[in-house]
Design a protein around this motif. Structure first.
Motif, PDB file in Angstrom:
ATOM      1  N   THR A  76       0.864  -1.168   0.000  1.00  0.00           N
ATOM      2  CA  THR A  76       0.000   0.000   0.000  1.00  0.00           C
ATOM      3  C   THR A  76       0.899   1.216   0.000  1.00  0.00           C
ATOM      4  OG1 THR A  76      -1.888   1.096   1.043  1.00  0.00           O
ATOM      5  CG2 THR A  76      -0.204   0.247   2.513  1.00  0.00           C
ATOM      6  N   GLY A  77       0.373   2.306  -0.454  1.00  0.00           N
ATOM      7  CA  GLY A  77       1.186   3.510  -0.442  1.00  0.00           C
ATOM      8  C   GLY A  77       0.673   4.545  -1.411  1.00  0.00           C
ATOM      9  N   ALA A  78       1.592   5.404  -1.836  1.00  0.00           N
ATOM     10  CA  ALA A  78       1.234   6.524  -2.692  1.00  0.00           C
ATOM     11  C   ALA A  78       2.360   6.789  -3.672  1.00  0.00           C
ATOM     12  CB  ALA A  78       0.978   7.766  -1.838  1.00  0.00           C
ATOM     13  N   GLN A  79       1.961   7.314  -4.826  1.00  0.00           N
ATOM     14  CA  GLN A  79       2.941   7.713  -5.822  1.00  0.00           C
ATOM     15  C   GLN A  79       2.292   8.725  -6.761  1.00  0.00           C
ATOM     16  OE1 GLN A  79       4.258   4.232  -7.932  1.00  0.00           O
ATOM     17  NE2 GLN A  79       2.203   3.530  -8.328  1.00  0.00           N
ATOM     18  N   PRO A  80       3.119   9.504  -7.453  1.00  0.00           N
ATOM     19  CA  PRO A  80       2.549  10.437  -8.433  1.00  0.00           C
ATOM     20  C   PRO A  80       1.805   9.675  -9.528  1.00  0.00           C
ATOM     21  CG  PRO A  80       4.836  10.992  -7.938  1.00  0.00           C
ATOM     22  CD  PRO A  80       4.567   9.656  -7.322  1.00  0.00           C
ATOM     23  N   TRP A  81       0.669  10.209  -9.958  1.00  0.00           N
ATOM     24  CA  TRP A  81      -0.102   9.587 -11.033  1.00  0.00           C
ATOM     25  C   TRP A  81       0.778   9.542 -12.283  1.00  0.00           C
ATOM     26  CZ3 TRP A  81      -4.025   6.578 -11.854  1.00  0.00           C
ATOM     27  CH2 TRP A  81      -4.605   6.505 -13.123  1.00  0.00           C
ATOM     28  N   PRO A  82       0.991   8.356 -12.879  1.00  0.00           N
ATOM     29  CA  PRO A  82       1.995   8.222 -13.937  1.00  0.00           C
ATOM     30  C   PRO A  82       1.502   8.398 -15.380  1.00  0.00           C
ATOM     31  CG  PRO A  82       1.257   6.060 -13.266  1.00  0.00           C
ATOM     32  CD  PRO A  82       0.523   7.060 -12.397  1.00  0.00           C
ATOM     33  N   TRP A  83       0.208   8.540 -15.594  1.00  0.00           N
ATOM     34  CA  TRP A  83      -0.314   8.511 -16.959  1.00  0.00           C
ATOM     35  C   TRP A  83      -0.608   9.909 -17.479  1.00  0.00           C
ATOM     36  CZ3 TRP A  83       0.947   3.866 -17.999  1.00  0.00           C
ATOM     37  CH2 TRP A  83       0.820   2.860 -17.050  1.00  0.00           C
ATOM     38  N   GLU A  84      -0.771   9.999 -18.804  1.00  0.00           N
ATOM     39  CA  GLU A  84      -1.070  11.283 -19.442  1.00  0.00           C
ATOM     40  C   GLU A  84      -2.545  11.613 -19.419  1.00  0.00           C
ATOM     41  OE1 GLU A  84       0.772  11.684 -23.256  1.00  0.00           O
ATOM     42  OE2 GLU A  84       2.691  10.959 -22.509  1.00  0.00           O
ATOM     43  N   TRP A  85      -3.377  10.743 -18.883  1.00  0.00           N
ATOM     44  CA  TRP A  85      -4.806  10.986 -18.717  1.00  0.00           C
ATOM     45  C   TRP A  85      -5.090  10.935 -17.213  1.00  0.00           C
ATOM     46  CZ3 TRP A  85      -7.652   7.192 -16.302  1.00  0.00           C
ATOM     47  CH2 TRP A  85      -7.036   5.948 -16.196  1.00  0.00           C
ATOM     48  N   GLY A  86      -6.265  11.356 -16.819  1.00  0.00           N
ATOM     49  CA  GLY A  86      -6.626  11.284 -15.403  1.00  0.00           C
ATOM     50  C   GLY A  86      -6.043  12.420 -14.584  1.00  0.00           C
ATOM     51  N   PRO A  87      -5.824  12.187 -13.301  1.00  0.00           N
ATOM     52  CA  PRO A  87      -5.425  13.270 -12.382  1.00  0.00           C
ATOM     53  C   PRO A  87      -3.930  13.596 -12.453  1.00  0.00           C
ATOM     54  CG  PRO A  87      -5.647  11.227 -11.167  1.00  0.00           C
ATOM     55  CD  PRO A  87      -6.065  10.929 -12.587  1.00  0.00           C
ATOM     56  N   GLN A  88      -3.510  14.124 -13.574  1.00  0.00           N
ATOM     57  CA  GLN A  88      -2.098  14.458 -13.772  1.00  0.00           C
ATOM     58  C   GLN A  88      -1.610  15.412 -12.695  1.00  0.00           C
ATOM     59  OE1 GLN A  88      -1.727  15.974 -17.740  1.00  0.00           O
ATOM     60  NE2 GLN A  88      -2.076  13.979 -18.674  1.00  0.00           N
ATOM     61  N   GLY A  89      -0.412  15.136 -12.190  1.00  0.00           N
ATOM     62  CA  GLY A  89       0.188  15.993 -11.174  1.00  0.00           C
ATOM     63  C   GLY A  89      -0.288  15.708  -9.763  1.00  0.00           C
ATOM     64  N   GLU A  90      -1.183  14.740  -9.609  1.00  0.00           N
ATOM     65  CA  GLU A  90      -1.701  14.432  -8.279  1.00  0.00           C
ATOM     66  C   GLU A  90      -1.068  13.160  -7.736  1.00  0.00           C
ATOM     67  OE1 GLU A  90      -5.784  15.414  -7.342  1.00  0.00           O
ATOM     68  OE2 GLU A  90      -6.095  15.802  -9.475  1.00  0.00           O
ATOM     69  N   ILE A  91      -1.274  12.940  -6.445  1.00  0.00           N
ATOM     70  CA  ILE A  91      -0.732  11.769  -5.773  1.00  0.00           C
ATOM     71  C   ILE A  91      -1.855  10.749  -5.606  1.00  0.00           C
ATOM     72  CG2 ILE A  91       0.385  10.893  -3.682  1.00  0.00           C
ATOM     73  CD1 ILE A  91       2.129  12.799  -5.434  1.00  0.00           C
TER      74      ILE A  91
END
Length: 176
Positions: A76-91
Protein backbone atom coordinates in the motif's frame (compact mmCIF):
# COMPACT_ATOMS: atom_id res chain seq x y z
CA UNK A 1 -19.27 -1.73 11.27
CA UNK A 2 -16.55 -0.76 13.74
CA UNK A 3 -13.95 -3.41 14.33
CA UNK A 4 -10.44 -3.46 15.62
CA UNK A 5 -8.03 -3.29 12.74
CA UNK A 6 -5.14 -5.72 12.58
CA UNK A 7 -1.54 -4.78 13.24
CA UNK A 8 0.22 -3.93 10.01
CA UNK A 9 3.70 -2.60 9.41
CA UNK A 10 4.91 -0.78 6.30
CA UNK A 11 8.47 -0.69 4.98
CA UNK A 12 10.24 0.51 1.87
CA UNK A 13 10.34 -2.51 -0.46
CA UNK A 14 13.52 -4.55 -0.61
CA UNK A 15 14.93 -6.54 -3.53
CA UNK A 16 13.54 -9.67 -1.85
CA UNK A 17 10.07 -8.14 -1.73
CA UNK A 18 9.81 -8.45 -5.51
CA UNK A 19 9.69 -12.23 -5.10
CA UNK A 20 7.25 -11.96 -2.18
CA UNK A 21 4.94 -9.63 -4.14
CA UNK A 22 5.10 -11.96 -7.14
CA UNK A 23 3.99 -14.90 -4.96
CA UNK A 24 1.39 -12.91 -2.99
CA UNK A 25 -0.34 -11.59 -6.10
CA UNK A 26 -0.26 -14.82 -8.12
CA UNK A 27 -4.01 -15.34 -7.89
CA UNK A 28 -6.69 -14.50 -10.48
CA UNK A 29 -8.89 -12.74 -7.89
CA UNK A 30 -6.02 -10.43 -6.90
CA UNK A 31 -5.22 -9.61 -10.52
CA UNK A 32 -8.83 -9.21 -11.70
CA UNK A 33 -8.54 -5.41 -11.90
CA UNK A 34 -4.82 -5.38 -12.78
CA UNK A 35 -4.74 -6.98 -16.19
CA UNK A 36 -6.40 -10.24 -15.23
CA UNK A 37 -3.32 -12.40 -14.99
CA UNK A 38 -0.19 -12.67 -12.90
CA UNK A 39 2.71 -10.43 -13.81
CA UNK A 40 6.21 -11.74 -14.45
CA UNK A 41 8.77 -11.49 -11.63
CA UNK A 42 10.65 -8.86 -13.65
CA UNK A 43 7.63 -6.53 -13.34
CA UNK A 44 7.87 -6.68 -9.55
CA UNK A 45 11.65 -6.29 -9.63
CA UNK A 46 11.25 -3.05 -11.57
CA UNK A 47 8.34 -1.93 -9.40
CA UNK A 48 10.19 -2.42 -6.09
CA UNK A 49 13.25 -0.61 -7.47
CA UNK A 50 11.05 2.28 -8.65
CA UNK A 51 9.39 2.46 -5.23
CA UNK A 52 12.75 2.79 -3.49
CA UNK A 53 13.49 5.74 -5.80
CA UNK A 54 10.06 7.26 -5.07
CA UNK A 55 10.67 7.01 -1.33
CA UNK A 56 14.10 8.66 -1.66
CA UNK A 57 12.72 11.45 -3.87
CA UNK A 58 9.28 12.07 -2.36
CA UNK A 59 9.28 10.55 1.13
CA UNK A 60 6.59 8.06 0.16
CA UNK A 61 6.11 5.08 -2.14
CA UNK A 62 4.22 1.82 -2.40
CA UNK A 63 5.37 0.24 0.84
CA UNK A 64 5.55 -3.47 1.52
CA UNK A 65 2.76 -4.46 3.91
CA UNK A 66 3.71 -6.87 6.71
CA UNK A 67 1.39 -8.62 9.15
CA UNK A 68 2.04 -9.05 12.89
CA UNK A 69 4.39 -11.98 12.15
CA UNK A 70 6.37 -9.91 9.60
CA UNK A 71 5.03 -11.87 6.63
CA UNK A 72 4.73 -9.95 3.35
CA UNK A 73 1.01 -9.75 2.57
CA UNK A 74 0.87 -7.00 -0.02
CA UNK A 75 1.63 -3.35 -0.60
CA UNK A 76 0.00 0.00 0.00
CA UNK A 77 1.19 3.51 -0.44
CA UNK A 78 1.23 6.52 -2.69
CA UNK A 79 2.94 7.71 -5.82
CA UNK A 80 2.55 10.44 -8.43
CA UNK A 81 -0.10 9.59 -11.03
CA UNK A 82 1.99 8.22 -13.94
CA UNK A 83 -0.31 8.51 -16.96
CA UNK A 84 -1.07 11.28 -19.44
CA UNK A 85 -4.81 10.99 -18.72
CA UNK A 86 -6.63 11.28 -15.40
CA UNK A 87 -5.43 13.27 -12.38
CA UNK A 88 -2.10 14.46 -13.77
CA UNK A 89 0.19 15.99 -11.17
CA UNK A 90 -1.70 14.43 -8.28
CA UNK A 91 -0.73 11.77 -5.77
CA UNK A 92 -2.58 8.47 -6.01
CA UNK A 93 -2.93 6.05 -3.11
CA UNK A 94 -3.36 2.38 -3.79
CA UNK A 95 -3.10 -1.12 -2.40
CA UNK A 96 -2.90 -4.76 -3.37
CA UNK A 97 -3.30 -7.65 -0.94
CA UNK A 98 -2.69 -11.40 -1.13
CA UNK A 99 -6.01 -13.23 -1.53
CA UNK A 100 -5.79 -15.19 1.74
CA UNK A 101 -5.70 -11.92 3.72
CA UNK A 102 -8.82 -10.30 2.23
CA UNK A 103 -11.65 -9.25 4.53
CA UNK A 104 -9.52 -8.87 7.67
CA UNK A 105 -8.97 -5.09 7.66
CA UNK A 106 -5.33 -5.10 6.56
CA UNK A 107 -5.85 -2.74 3.63
CA UNK A 108 -7.84 -0.24 5.67
CA UNK A 109 -5.23 -0.24 8.45
CA UNK A 110 -2.36 0.12 5.98
CA UNK A 111 -4.14 2.80 3.93
CA UNK A 112 -4.79 4.83 7.09
CA UNK A 113 -1.07 4.69 7.86
CA UNK A 114 -0.37 5.71 4.25
CA UNK A 115 -2.56 8.79 4.66
CA UNK A 116 -0.67 9.78 7.81
CA UNK A 117 2.68 9.35 6.08
CA UNK A 118 1.77 11.34 2.96
CA UNK A 119 0.20 14.06 5.12
CA UNK A 120 3.48 14.25 7.06
CA UNK A 121 5.35 14.52 3.73
CA UNK A 122 3.29 17.64 2.95
CA UNK A 123 0.92 16.19 0.37
CA UNK A 124 -2.26 18.34 0.41
CA UNK A 125 -4.63 15.79 -1.15
CA UNK A 126 -4.77 12.32 -2.66
CA UNK A 127 -6.81 10.44 -5.23
CA UNK A 128 -7.66 6.77 -5.59
CA UNK A 129 -8.41 5.51 -9.07
CA UNK A 130 -10.65 2.44 -8.78
CA UNK A 131 -12.32 0.16 -11.32
CA UNK A 132 -16.07 0.75 -10.97
CA UNK A 133 -16.64 -3.01 -10.43
CA UNK A 134 -14.10 -3.26 -7.59
CA UNK A 135 -16.50 -3.12 -4.64
CA UNK A 136 -13.81 -4.03 -2.09
CA UNK A 137 -11.55 -1.11 -3.02
CA UNK A 138 -14.51 1.25 -3.24
CA UNK A 139 -15.42 0.24 0.33
CA UNK A 140 -11.87 1.03 1.47
CA UNK A 141 -12.04 4.51 -0.08
CA UNK A 142 -15.28 5.12 1.81
CA UNK A 143 -13.78 3.92 5.11
CA UNK A 144 -10.93 6.36 4.53
CA UNK A 145 -13.41 9.23 4.11
CA UNK A 146 -12.72 9.69 0.40
CA UNK A 147 -15.46 11.06 -1.82
CA UNK A 148 -16.32 10.26 -5.41
CA UNK A 149 -14.99 13.09 -7.56
CA UNK A 150 -15.59 11.78 -11.08
CA UNK A 151 -16.13 8.74 -13.23
CA UNK A 152 -13.97 7.96 -16.23
CA UNK A 153 -13.30 5.41 -18.95
CA UNK A 154 -9.82 3.91 -18.72
CA UNK A 155 -8.03 4.31 -22.05
CA UNK A 156 -5.95 1.19 -21.33
CA UNK A 157 -8.79 -1.19 -20.43
CA UNK A 158 -11.88 0.57 -21.80
CA UNK A 159 -13.52 -0.09 -18.45
CA UNK A 160 -15.41 2.38 -16.28
CA UNK A 161 -13.56 3.73 -13.30
CA UNK A 162 -14.04 6.09 -10.41
CA UNK A 163 -11.76 8.77 -9.04
CA UNK A 164 -12.05 9.31 -5.29
CA UNK A 165 -10.46 12.33 -3.55
CA UNK A 166 -9.47 13.25 -0.05
CA UNK A 167 -8.05 16.54 1.21
CA UNK A 168 -5.36 16.02 3.82
CA UNK A 169 -5.58 18.90 6.27
CA UNK A 170 -2.53 19.24 8.40
CA UNK A 171 -3.46 18.97 12.03
CA UNK A 172 -1.66 21.70 13.90
CA UNK A 173 -1.30 21.92 17.63
CA UNK A 174 -0.20 25.54 17.35
CA UNK A 175 -2.97 28.11 17.57
CA UNK A 176 -2.40 31.66 16.35
Amino acid sequence: MNRTLPVVRLRVPTDEDAVAWHRAFDHPDVMEFHGGRSAELSVYEELTARQRRHDAEHGFCLWTMLDDRDRVIGFTGAQPWPWEWGPQGEIEIGWRLAREHWGKGYVTAAAQETLERVRAAGVPSVVAMVNARNARSIAVTQRLGMRLAETFMSPATQQKGRCYRLALQAISSDRD
